[in-house]
Design a protein around this motif. Structure first.
Motif, PDB file in Angstrom:
ATOM      1  N   TYR A  18     -18.513 -18.798 -14.768  1.00 52.76           N
ATOM      2  CA  TYR A  18     -18.193 -19.603 -13.596  1.00 52.76           C
ATOM      3  C   TYR A  18     -18.571 -21.074 -13.777  1.00 52.76           C
ATOM      4  N   TRP A  67     -22.075 -30.037  -8.684  1.00 57.22           N
ATOM      5  CA  TRP A  67     -21.574 -28.667  -8.614  1.00 57.22           C
ATOM      6  C   TRP A  67     -21.450 -28.174  -7.175  1.00 57.22           C
ATOM      7  N   LYS A  70     -18.238 -29.489  -5.752  1.00 52.82           N
ATOM      8  CA  LYS A  70     -17.089 -28.772  -6.308  1.00 52.82           C
ATOM      9  C   LYS A  70     -17.037 -27.306  -5.865  1.00 52.82           C
ATOM     10  N   GLY A  71     -18.080 -26.841  -5.162  1.00 52.85           N
ATOM     11  CA  GLY A  71     -18.106 -25.455  -4.710  1.00 52.85           C
ATOM     12  C   GLY A  71     -18.391 -24.456  -5.814  1.00 52.85           C
ATOM     13  N   ILE A  72     -19.049 -24.889  -6.876  1.00 55.68           N
ATOM     14  CA  ILE A  72     -19.299 -24.011  -8.025  1.00 55.68           C
ATOM     15  C   ILE A  72     -20.213 -22.844  -7.631  1.00 55.68           C
ATOM     16  N   LYS A  75     -18.395 -20.317  -5.622  1.00 57.35           N
ATOM     17  CA  LYS A  75     -17.488 -19.536  -6.467  1.00 57.35           C
ATOM     18  C   LYS A  75     -18.253 -18.503  -7.288  1.00 57.35           C
ATOM     19  N   VAL A  78     -18.841 -15.599  -4.934  1.00 60.26           N
ATOM     20  CA  VAL A  78     -17.600 -14.856  -4.693  1.00 60.26           C
ATOM     21  C   VAL A  78     -17.249 -13.997  -5.900  1.00 60.26           C
ATOM     22  N   GLY A  79     -17.392 -14.548  -7.099  1.00 59.75           N
ATOM     23  CA  GLY A  79     -17.073 -13.792  -8.306  1.00 59.75           C
ATOM     24  C   GLY A  79     -18.004 -12.620  -8.531  1.00 59.75           C
ATOM     25  N   ASN A 140     -20.295 -12.384   2.377  1.00 57.86           N
ATOM     26  CA  ASN A 140     -19.640 -13.631   2.786  1.00 57.86           C
ATOM     27  C   ASN A 140     -20.568 -14.385   3.726  1.00 57.86           C
ATOM     28  N   SER A 240     -24.380 -24.271  -0.342  1.00 57.75           N
ATOM     29  CA  SER A 240     -24.605 -23.969  -1.758  1.00 57.75           C
ATOM     30  C   SER A 240     -26.024 -23.472  -1.991  1.00 57.75           C
TER      31      SER A 240
END
Length: 252
Positions: A18, A67, A70-72, A75, A78-79, A140, A240
């Motif tokens: 990711y 980061w 950028k929503g890292i 993500k 979520v992954g 979530n 984040s």
């Protein structure tokens, strides 16, 4: 050195897919920087107070801010969540997170209204809405201003509900539209009725007792000082921090 946090090789292997691609000059040691970011978030320290073992504090902050924008980290969560499918039961709830004065100084900037901070009886707060699985692991997350009702969070999270049999929630989610939305998805609601209802609502009391797992989840997230107290003005950066805590506690 023994009190510092370091990501293991196995944890780094799960996170590396990711990471954004490095363009131009290679990034400095990802393990060292990410371990430092986690240490700062867990202990609620200022970036300049980062231990020297993690390198320059400016490097930690720049990576964290870049980061986060950028929503890292979101993500990553979520992954990792996608690898663990829940098929039986999910739970929904919300909790208040205290906003520090560095985050709630709304009058100082023109964009203060978008910080998702509101005044409640307990002062300036942000509200965290969450969905978790049957084991109490967050699936979530969604943040709003503190005075926003639970219905708003439920409406935002409803579309992302997995294909499960049951949803557990407290009286704050007893609304006809929400029950109908769950029914359309084939999900059975285990939600007690509000006291104002003329006709009582039947629900599985034995199953409802399992809802304490989402309360335990909130408690574990709040063990991270930067989650329990919001220091960040930007709501995306604050989310984040919550996602990073959820990743380290539950998904690594």
């Amino acid at each position: 050195m023994s009190d510092l946090f370091w990501l293991s090789d196995a944890q780094m292997a799960r996170l590396e897919p990711y990471f954004p691609k490095s363009h131009g000059k290679p990034r400095v040691d990802d393990r060292r920087v990410l371990s430092g970011i986690i240490f700062i978030n867990r202990n609620g320290l200022r970036w300049r107070d980062a231990p020297a073992a993690y390198g320059p504090h400016k490097t930690l902050y720049n990576r964290w801010k870049r980061w986060s924008d950028k929503g890292i980290f979101a993500k990553m969560m979520v992954g990792l969540v996608a690898e663990h499918g829940e098929k039986k039961t999910v739970m929904i709830d919300a909790t208040y997170l205290k906003a520090h004065r560095t985050a709630s100084s709304l009058g100082g900037q023109k964009g203060g209204r978008g910080r998702l901070i509101g005044r409640t009886k307990g002062g300036m707060n942000t509200k965290l809405h969450a969905i978790c699985d049957s084991q109490g692991r967050p699936l979530n997350l969604f943040v709003t201003a503190g005075q926003v009702s639970d219905y708003i969070g439920a409406r935002a999270l409803c579309d992302s509900l997995p294909n499960v049999d049951w949803l557990l929630g407290d009286r704050g989610y007893d609304a006809d539209w929400f029950r109908e939305a769950l029914q359309d998805k084939g999900i059975r609601a285990c939600i007690p009725g509000r006291k104002q209802r003329k006709a009582p609502v039947k629900y599985d009391k034995r199953r409802y007792k399992r809802r304490n797992r989402i309360e335990i989840m909130f408690g574990r997230l709040k063990d991270w000082r930067r989650v329990a107290t919001r220091y960040d003005r930007c709501p995306k950066v604050f989310l984040s921090a919550i996602a990073l805590a959820a990743i380290v506690i539950y998904w690594l």
